[in-house]
Design a protein around this motif. Structure first.
Motif, PDB file in Angstrom:
ATOM      1  N   MET A 236       8.102 -11.247   0.949  1.00 54.65           N
ATOM      2  CA  MET A 236       7.786 -12.250   1.942  1.00 54.65           C
ATOM      3  C   MET A 236       7.391 -11.618   3.272  1.00 54.65           C
ATOM      4  N   ILE A 237       8.109 -10.560   3.691  1.00 56.17           N
ATOM      5  CA  ILE A 237       7.800  -9.868   4.943  1.00 56.17           C
ATOM      6  C   ILE A 237       6.386  -9.292   4.881  1.00 56.17           C
ATOM      7  N   ARG A 238       6.025  -8.798   3.734  1.00 59.25           N
ATOM      8  CA  ARG A 238       4.704  -8.207   3.555  1.00 59.25           C
ATOM      9  C   ARG A 238       3.620  -9.229   3.836  1.00 59.25           C
ATOM     10  N   TYR A 239       3.805 -10.472   3.417  1.00 64.58           N
ATOM     11  CA  TYR A 239       2.793 -11.508   3.645  1.00 64.58           C
ATOM     12  C   TYR A 239       2.707 -11.889   5.119  1.00 64.58           C
ATOM     13  N   ALA A 240       3.836 -11.871   5.808  1.00 66.32           N
ATOM     14  CA  ALA A 240       3.817 -12.141   7.245  1.00 66.32           C
ATOM     15  C   ALA A 240       3.079 -11.022   7.985  1.00 66.32           C
ATOM     16  N   ALA A 241       3.324  -9.775   7.588  1.00 62.65           N
ATOM     17  CA  ALA A 241       2.614  -8.643   8.192  1.00 62.65           C
ATOM     18  C   ALA A 241       1.123  -8.750   7.933  1.00 62.65           C
ATOM     19  N   THR A 242       0.780  -9.112   6.709  1.00 60.97           N
ATOM     20  CA  THR A 242      -0.630  -9.274   6.351  1.00 60.97           C
ATOM     21  C   THR A 242      -1.270 -10.389   7.164  1.00 60.97           C
ATOM     22  N   ALA A 243      -0.569 -11.499   7.326  1.00 55.75           N
ATOM     23  CA  ALA A 243      -1.103 -12.626   8.091  1.00 55.75           C
ATOM     24  C   ALA A 243      -1.329 -12.233   9.551  1.00 55.75           C
TER      25      ALA A 243
ATOM     26  N   ALA B  45      -4.831  -4.727   7.207  1.00 57.20           N
ATOM     27  CA  ALA B  45      -4.433  -6.002   6.594  1.00 57.20           C
ATOM     28  C   ALA B  45      -4.433  -5.876   5.075  1.00 57.20           C
ATOM     29  N   TYR B  46      -5.461  -5.233   4.540  1.00 61.17           N
ATOM     30  CA  TYR B  46      -5.538  -5.015   3.086  1.00 61.17           C
ATOM     31  C   TYR B  46      -4.377  -4.133   2.606  1.00 61.17           C
ATOM     32  N   ALA B  47      -4.117  -3.052   3.331  1.00 56.60           N
ATOM     33  CA  ALA B  47      -3.039  -2.130   2.937  1.00 56.60           C
ATOM     34  C   ALA B  47      -1.673  -2.811   3.019  1.00 56.60           C
ATOM     35  N   PHE B  48      -1.465  -3.644   4.039  1.00 53.45           N
ATOM     36  CA  PHE B  48      -0.195  -4.355   4.156  1.00 53.45           C
ATOM     37  C   PHE B  48      -0.020  -5.319   2.986  1.00 53.45           C
ATOM     38  N   TRP B  49      -1.086  -5.999   2.629  1.00 53.10           N
ATOM     39  CA  TRP B  49      -1.039  -6.960   1.523  1.00 53.10           C
ATOM     40  C   TRP B  49      -0.767  -6.251   0.198  1.00 53.10           C
ATOM     41  N   ARG B  50      -1.448  -5.135  -0.027  1.00 52.18           N
ATOM     42  CA  ARG B  50      -1.293  -4.397  -1.288  1.00 52.18           C
ATOM     43  C   ARG B  50      -0.083  -3.474  -1.293  1.00 52.18           C
ATOM     44  N   ARG B  51       0.562  -3.354  -0.144  1.00 45.38           N
ATOM     45  CA  ARG B  51       1.706  -2.451   0.036  1.00 45.38           C
ATOM     46  C   ARG B  51       1.347  -1.042  -0.454  1.00 45.38           C
ATOM     47  N   ARG B  52       0.299  -0.536   0.137  1.00 44.32           N
ATOM     48  CA  ARG B  52      -0.178   0.811  -0.178  1.00 44.32           C
ATOM     49  C   ARG B  52       0.794   1.870   0.342  1.00 44.32           C
TER      50      ARG B  52
ATOM     51  N   LEU C  16       0.272  -9.298  19.295  1.00 47.63           N
ATOM     52  CA  LEU C  16       0.012  -9.364  17.850  1.00 47.63           C
ATOM     53  C   LEU C  16       0.228  -8.023  17.163  1.00 47.63           C
ATOM     54  N   LEU C  17      -0.067  -6.938  17.866  1.00 50.36           N
ATOM     55  CA  LEU C  17       0.086  -5.617  17.253  1.00 50.36           C
ATOM     56  C   LEU C  17       1.544  -5.305  16.917  1.00 50.36           C
ATOM     57  N   ALA C  18       2.453  -5.622  17.834  1.00 43.25           N
ATOM     58  CA  ALA C  18       3.869  -5.278  17.628  1.00 43.25           C
ATOM     59  C   ALA C  18       4.483  -5.995  16.422  1.00 43.25           C
ATOM     60  N   PRO C  19       4.364  -7.332  16.318  1.00 38.00           N
ATOM     61  CA  PRO C  19       4.990  -7.972  15.156  1.00 38.00           C
ATOM     62  C   PRO C  19       4.366  -7.545  13.827  1.00 38.00           C
ATOM     63  N   ALA C  20       3.054  -7.379  13.813  1.00 39.64           N
ATOM     64  CA  ALA C  20       2.414  -6.936  12.564  1.00 39.64           C
ATOM     65  C   ALA C  20       2.935  -5.559  12.169  1.00 39.64           C
ATOM     66  N   GLY C  21       3.023  -4.657  13.140  1.00 39.50           N
ATOM     67  CA  GLY C  21       3.514  -3.308  12.849  1.00 39.50           C
ATOM     68  C   GLY C  21       4.957  -3.289  12.392  1.00 39.50           C
ATOM     69  N   VAL C  22       5.798  -4.022  13.099  1.00 32.65           N
ATOM     70  CA  VAL C  22       7.222  -4.053  12.737  1.00 32.65           C
ATOM     71  C   VAL C  22       7.419  -4.681  11.358  1.00 32.65           C
ATOM     72  N   LEU C  23       6.746  -5.797  11.111  1.00 28.79           N
ATOM     73  CA  LEU C  23       6.885  -6.446   9.796  1.00 28.79           C
ATOM     74  C   LEU C  23       6.361  -5.547   8.670  1.00 28.79           C
TER      75      LEU C  23
END
Length: 119
Positions: free
Chosen positions: A1-8, A57-64, A102-109
């Motif tokens: 779930m966290i991964r999808y929030a990071a991707t979003a 965004a792609y890497a976060f979604w795919r959990r590379r 936006l950068l901070a929450p995406a990075g932390v998530l």
């Protein structure tokens, strides 16, 4: 779930950069009276950032495997924008360059997502 929030967050940031930032930042920069080499460098860097944001965004979604490293960059970029905002304008400067929001929450998530995947 966290991964999808990071991707979003990352996808929204890439979209905002590409749509709003192009008109708000890039076009005025390209119209400025700058040396062509400097203007070209700024223009290329703009697209480097676009590519980085989209790939992240792609890497976060795919959990590379690169997710943790990319997340660290997002957090680092947030710190830079936060610091520049404070340095240039104090607390009100944080809203002049609000990219850190936006950068901070995406990075932390993304960091938390990658950490959870390693377990």
């Amino acid at each position: 779930m966290i991964r999808y929030a990071a991707t979003a967050f990352a996808a929204f940031t890439a979209l905002l950069h590409s749509l709003v930032g192009t008109y708000d930042t890039l076009l005025p920069l390209l119209e400025a009276d700058l040396d062509p080499a400097l203007r070209g460098t700024f223009h290329a860097c703009w697209h480097f950032i676009s590519l980085f944001l989209l790939f992240s965004a792609y890497a976060f979604w795919r959990r590379r495997a690169s997710t943790r490293d990319l997340a660290a960059l997002w957090i680092g970029f947030a710190v830079v924008f936060f610091g520049v905002g404070l340095w240039q304008g104090g607390l009100s400067g944080l809203m002049v360059v609000p990219q850190w929001i936006l950068l901070a929450p995406a990075g932390v998530l993304a960091w938390l997502s990658a950490r959870g995947a390693a377990r």
